[in-house]
Design an enzyme around this catalytic site. Structure first.
Site, PDB file in Angstrom:
ATOM      1  N   LEU A  62      53.229  43.221  39.948  1.00 15.11           N
ATOM      2  CA  LEU A  62      51.925  43.844  39.739  1.00 15.11           C
ATOM      3  C   LEU A  62      50.958  43.213  40.739  1.00 15.11           C
ATOM      4  O   LEU A  62      50.819  41.995  40.784  1.00 15.11           O
ATOM      5  CB  LEU A  62      51.448  43.606  38.299  1.00 15.11           C
ATOM      6  CG  LEU A  62      50.286  44.449  37.778  1.00 15.11           C
ATOM      7  CD1 LEU A  62      50.599  45.940  37.859  1.00 15.11           C
ATOM      8  CD2 LEU A  62      49.966  44.068  36.338  1.00 15.11           C
ATOM      9  N   ASP A  63      50.329  44.043  41.569  1.00 14.58           N
ATOM     10  CA  ASP A  63      49.451  43.539  42.626  1.00 14.58           C
ATOM     11  C   ASP A  63      48.355  42.634  42.074  1.00 14.58           C
ATOM     12  O   ASP A  63      47.896  42.830  40.935  1.00 14.58           O
ATOM     13  CB  ASP A  63      48.788  44.701  43.378  1.00 14.58           C
ATOM     14  CG  ASP A  63      49.782  45.494  44.208  1.00 14.58           C
ATOM     15  OD1 ASP A  63      50.871  44.964  44.497  1.00 14.58           O
ATOM     16  OD2 ASP A  63      49.455  46.652  44.563  1.00 14.58           O
ATOM     17  N   PRO A  64      47.882  41.664  42.858  1.00 13.34           N
ATOM     18  CA  PRO A  64      46.797  40.783  42.394  1.00 13.34           C
ATOM     19  C   PRO A  64      45.553  41.542  41.944  1.00 13.34           C
ATOM     20  O   PRO A  64      44.892  41.146  40.975  1.00 13.34           O
ATOM     21  CB  PRO A  64      46.502  39.913  43.627  1.00 13.34           C
ATOM     22  CG  PRO A  64      47.796  39.876  44.367  1.00 13.34           C
ATOM     23  CD  PRO A  64      48.404  41.226  44.175  1.00 13.34           C
TER      24      PRO A  64
END
Length: 315
Positions: A62-64
């Site tokens: 999950l992207d930052p």
């Protein structure tokens, strides 16, 4: 003369440090509500530290800049990660209209702008083109490998990144809210779908351009956001962290369970197939799991009435 030493200050050789907690075998799933700004790798480290666990891994990056559901497997649960990663996913995301960025989200630089803004009716009319099995070009800032290198690493180094379109499945795409500048959507999709690419392609098709301004994942396979624990809960105390630990077989709730007797369980533990008996025993099945007295024994397939183990668990 030597200066007197304060009783509150210890000489270097006298300083003591608290020993690090001993790593232990912990088995199960923690469904984390990852906050914005935290990487998936950091999130795994937080969970691993909270349980002093020897082994951990996540089921889908999950992207930052995204928040929401990040399933993290501990110990023997890491053997069930593929069942979660292959599951359907759900997202809620907001598209900001009027500009396109090189990362297709707010992290990148603006590469094109438009004064056009879509009305809700235009967006609704376009949504059928973005549901079902569609062809999608992943963002160039993605984890896809090109000749062994991550696409985002090549893009950050200034290299030209060209990714080929590939089929993805989008089960549902609907509008939650709409304003002049932004539209919030809910999406349900299969493995490999990029929400940032949906935003990019919607903006291009509408002629107004767009990028993801907010992204939250709400479901991964059998896990839903209602199951998720916060980082604060994990850090509060070992007792609070323990309430967030789900059993290993929680990852397998979407595939059939077969209850077997003790002798059959011992055969599976040795990697041997077992013949399934009983009127309701399946003859063929692509993915099943076996339990004995409620304890997870193995995952595997059923072939001609035999359970063939693929992964065996030590619980």
């Amino acid at each position: 003369m030597t200066e007197p030493t304060s009783p509150d200050v210890l000489a270097p050789q006298e300083q003591s440090f608290a020993p690090r907690p001993k790593k232990r075998d912990v088995h199960g799933w923690v469904v984390l509500d990852k906050p914005v700004g935290m990487t998936s790798t950091h999130a795994v480290a937080v969970v691993k530290r909270a349980f002093s666990a020897k082994k951990a891994g996540h089921a889908g990056t999950l992207d930052p800049l995204a928040s929401g559901l990040l399933p993290i497997a501990l110990g023997e649960a890491t053997k069930t990660v593929p069942f979660v990663m292959d599951g359907r996913k759900a997202y809620q995301f907001t598209v900001a209209w009027g500009s396109q960025t090189d990362t297709d989200d707010t992290e990148g630089k603006v590469i094109a702008t438009s004064d056009e803004r879509p009305d809700e009716a235009s967006i609704v009319a376009l949504l059928p083109r973005f549901t079902g099995t569609i062809s999608q070009v992943p963002p160039k800032y993605s984890a896809i490998k090109i000749a062994g290198e991550r696409a985002y690493d090549l893009a950050r180094e200034g290299e030209e990144v060209v990714l080929e379109a590939r089929p993805v499945e989008i089960d549902a795409l609907r509008i939650v809210s709409h304003s002049a500048e932004t539209t919030t959507f809910e999406a349900e999709c299969g493995k490999g779908t990029y929400v940032r690419a949906i935003a990019r392609d919607l903006g291009l098709a509408l002629g107004c351009l767009g990028h993801v301004a907010h992204l939250r994942r709400t479901r991964v396979g059998p896990f839903r956001i209602a199951d998720a624990a916060s980082v604060e809960t994990l850090r509060e105390s070992p007792e609070q962290a323990a309430t967030a630990l789900l059993p290993v077989k929680a990852a397998l709730s979407l595939i059939p369970e077969i209850a077997i007797h003790r002798d059959a369980a011992l055969r599976l533990k040795r990697g041997q197939s077992v013949l399934l008996r009983g009127r309701d025993a399946p003859v063929e099945s692509q993915a099943v799991y076996a339990t004995s007295a409620g304890v997870l024994i193995a995952t595997g397939t059923v072939e001609q009435g035999e359970f063939v183990p693929h992964r065996v668990f030590n619980l």
